[in-house]
Design an enzyme around this catalytic site. Structure first.
Site, short mmCIF file in Angstrom:
data_model
loop_
_atom_site.label_atom_id
_atom_site.label_comp_id
_atom_site.label_asym_id
_atom_site.label_seq_id
_atom_site.Cartn_x
_atom_site.Cartn_y
_atom_site.Cartn_z
N THR A 181 0.80 -1.02 -0.01
CA THR A 181 0.06 -0.07 -0.05
C THR A 181 0.64 1.29 -0.02
OG1 THR A 181 0.04 0.03 2.48
CG2 THR A 181 -1.93 -1.05 1.58
N GLU A 326 -5.69 -3.68 0.48
CA GLU A 326 -6.17 -4.74 1.61
C GLU A 326 -7.03 -5.67 1.48
OE1 GLU A 326 -5.51 -1.41 1.89
OE2 GLU A 326 -4.16 -1.03 3.44
N LYS A 434 -13.44 19.31 9.94
CA LYS A 434 -14.38 19.24 10.96
C LYS A 434 -14.74 20.55 11.22
CE LYS A 434 -14.18 15.18 13.91
NZ LYS A 434 -13.46 14.64 14.87
N TRP A 439 -18.87 17.00 10.92
CA TRP A 439 -17.98 16.67 9.69
C TRP A 439 -18.72 17.07 8.55
CZ3 TRP A 439 -17.02 10.75 10.54
CH2 TRP A 439 -16.18 10.47 11.71
P1 AMP Z 1 -5.33 1.75 -2.68
O1 AMP Z 1 -5.17 0.76 -1.53
O2 AMP Z 1 -4.48 2.60 -2.99
O3 AMP Z 1 -6.04 1.09 -3.76
O4 AMP Z 1 -6.40 2.97 -1.99
C1 AMP Z 1 -7.68 2.66 -1.50
C2 AMP Z 1 -8.43 3.95 -0.93
O5 AMP Z 1 -8.64 4.51 -2.22
C3 AMP Z 1 -9.86 3.73 -0.41
O6 AMP Z 1 -9.56 3.24 1.24
C4 AMP Z 1 -10.52 4.74 -0.69
O7 AMP Z 1 -10.03 6.09 0.34
C5 AMP Z 1 -10.05 5.01 -1.97
N1 AMP Z 1 -10.92 4.64 -2.77
C6 AMP Z 1 -11.10 3.77 -3.72
N2 AMP Z 1 -12.14 3.58 -4.45
C7 AMP Z 1 -12.64 4.89 -4.17
C8 AMP Z 1 -14.03 5.40 -4.91
N3 AMP Z 1 -14.57 4.87 -5.74
N4 AMP Z 1 -14.53 6.48 -4.08
C9 AMP Z 1 -13.84 7.18 -3.18
N5 AMP Z 1 -12.53 6.76 -2.77
C10 AMP Z 1 -12.07 5.62 -3.32
#
Ligand code: AMP
Length: 537
Positions: A181, A326, A434, A439
């Site tokens: 990640t 994850e 905030k 929020w």
């Molecule tokens: P990654 O592990 O790099 O794929 O990032 C995951 C994170 O991307 C998630 O926890 C979200 O915060 C964000 N994310 C993924 N898909 C979306 C979506 N369709 N809309 C908003 N945030 C998203």
């Protein structure tokens, strides 16, 4: 019934039941390469033999730095199929981070596309465990680089091997692939997937209300194979017999559109920023999509304005999806329920702006700061928690300690869930604004800004405020040549949002920093505007 779920079974299935189906790749070299699942299966067996010769054993990590292409696909199957672990490195990371991750993963061999030779030269003298670097090319294009020790040629390795190989049978809980990640703080952490989790995830990806993948599809995954296994599409294609079209490094609007049209692509998948480039090209040149009928958009929130353009102007359905490294990565996809299909367009679009319903296998709940479950009323917002058979229970090597809370994985996303089960991300918990203890969801504010015709990209961040603690500050990149003022944008919010959510200020910038997976780096923006004084303070 006792047969383990192994990735090699996908390859066997594709070869036996869809042998003539094609995989088309635009190669780093610029030309188009075509072959069939049958051809691929033979080469994957050759590669499995080559891995043996390179001294790769069960459980060893084999790294890749590669674009979407057939050779990367061969690695997906040969490495995992033979019992080793495919570790996809993200080439968009800083070389220091690539070195750190490769060392942490204890990678043994690294396969790379020629594009990344400069990166390989930078990291080769520094990585501790990599014994050989394999260039994904043939002898005639081999670089004469001396900076890289033990530089090998992929096609040479394969040529020397027979194309028979008996795929080993082992426990389905064996590790198959590893992806780190790109956390905004601290060191990256590894998510280790198993054969079982990957196979179950693949079934789910292909379901009709998920990505709806079938043998009649021609899929062009723009989402990279170097991050979360291209959302599972390289596996789903073998499971269903869909045709694959790989774009290689050519991800600009012109090249993508040409490939969509030339290969009759029906479906694609990627992050919103990629589609921005594509839509700008298509609009500027008055083009259309002759065969593409749906695209999965996720990774960050898809602005409804982008959905409307795809759907109304180009007849391309948008499937909004949410996931994370994850969770393999798919968690939810936004497909409408039958009673929603007849709703007026604006109401349908409001539902599509949500990230969607849980795919079977992923259970969702939202909790408050004390961990109490919140109602699914579409209003209460809390931290999104998930559980299921393709969600990690700990990071690779146990980094970060215990991550589950009562068996649930805390996503760090803030969301609502409505009575129909549609989940909507309102923020990353680190990004929430905030104001007076309440929020404000920055994604809503960004979506509205993106609907303004002059706005190319928008990020909403918290700015310090003496009375309210924080107030929204909108950071905007204008479309080329477009004119818009701060007051135009602030008044654009009138009637579109609760008054107290309206951004207090707007700043215009040339670019918003993007991370290695195409997400806006709001932590950098917050840093940049740390001293920003809101008007009237
Ligand atoms: P990654 O592990 O790099 O794929 O990032 C995951 C994170 O991307 C998630 O926890 C979200 O915060 C964000 N994310 C993924 N898909 C979306 C979506 N369709 N809309 C908003 N945030 C998203």
């Amino acid at each position: 019934m006792q047969q383990p779920l192994l990735i090699s079974s996908l390859l066997r299935h594709a070869e036996r039941h869809h042998p003539e189906q094609q995989i088309v790749s635009r190669r780093v070299e610029g030309d188009i390469h075509r072959y069939t699942f049958r051809d691929m299966a033979g080469r994957v067996r050759q590669l499995a033999n080559a891995l043996n010769v390179l001294g790769i054993h069960h459980g060893d990590r084999v790294a890749t730095l590669a674009w979407n292409g057939y050779r990367h696909m061969e690695l997906y199957y040969a490495v995992s199929g033979s019992g080793a672990v495919l570790h996809t490195l993200n080439p968009r990371l800083h070389p220091d981070q690539v070195v750190w991750i490769a060392d942490h993963a204890e990678d043994e061999v690294l396969f790379f596309d020629l594009t990344f030779l400069p990166l390989i030269e930078a990291i080769a003298p520094r990585v501790k465990t990599i014994k050989a670097f394999v260039a994904l090319t043939d002898r005639s294009r081999m670089p004469a680089s001396s900076a890289v020790p033990n530089l090998l040629c992929y096609e040479d390795l394969l040529d020397r091997q027979p194309d028979h190989f008996d795929w080993p049978t082992f426990d389905e809980n064996t590790a198959s692939s590893l992806c780190y990640t790109s956390g905004t703080t601290g060191h990256p952490k590894g998510a280790l997937y198993s054969h079982r989790s990957t196979m179950l995830h693949t079934y789910a990806v292909a379901l009709p209300d998920a990505m709806n993948v079938s043998a009649r599809d021609v899929i062009l995954p723009v989402v990279p194979m170097f991050h979360v296994n291209a959302w599972g599409l390289p596996y789903a294609a073998c499971m269903t017999g869909a045709r694959l079209v790989f774009p290689g490094p050519f991800l600009d609007g012109k090249n993508l559109h040409e490939l969509f049209e030339a290969e009759g692509v029906t479906m694609s998948a990627g992050v919103p920023t990629v589609w921005q480039g594509l839509l700008a090209h298509v609009e500027a040149n008055n083009l259309k999509f002759s065969t593409m009928r749906r695209t999965v958009i996720g990774g960050s929130a898809c602005p409804p304005a982008m959905m409307a353009t795809f759907q109304d102007r180009y007849d391309v359905a948008v499937l909004h999806a949410w996931g994370m490294t994850e969770i393999s990565p798919l968690g939810t996809v936004c497909t409408l329920k039958p009673q929603q299909q007849g709703l007026p367009a604006a109401q349908r679009l409001a539902i599509q702006a949500k990230q969607g319903r849980a795919v079977y296998g992923v259970d969702l709940k939202i909790v408050d700061d004390e961990g109490r479950e919140l109602p699914h009323d579409g209003k209460a917002a809390g931290e999104l928690m998930v559980r299921g058979p393709w969600i990690i229970s700990q990071y690779f090597k146990g980094d970060g300690g215990q991550v589950l809370v009562d068996g649930w994985f805390p996503t760090g996303d803030v969301a609502t869930i409505d009575p129909e089960g549609f989940m909507q991300i309102t923020d990353r918990s680190k990004d929430v604004i905030k104001s007076g203890g309440e929020w404000i969801g920055s994604i809503d504010l960004e979506n509205i800004a993106m609907a303004h015709p002059a706005v190319a990209m928008a990020a909403c961040i918290a700015a310090p405020h003496p009375k309210w603690d924080e107030r929204p500050l909108l950071v905007v990149v204008k479309k080329p040549g477009a004119q818009v003022s701060r007051t135009d944008l602030i008044s654009f919010y009138e009637g579109r949002i609760a008054k107290w959510w309206t951004p207090d200020d707007v700043v215009f910038v040339d670019a918003i920093p993007l991370g290695a997976t195409g997400k806006m780096q709001k932590n950098k923006l917050r840093e940049q505007f740390r001293e920003h004084r809101l008007p009237g303070i």
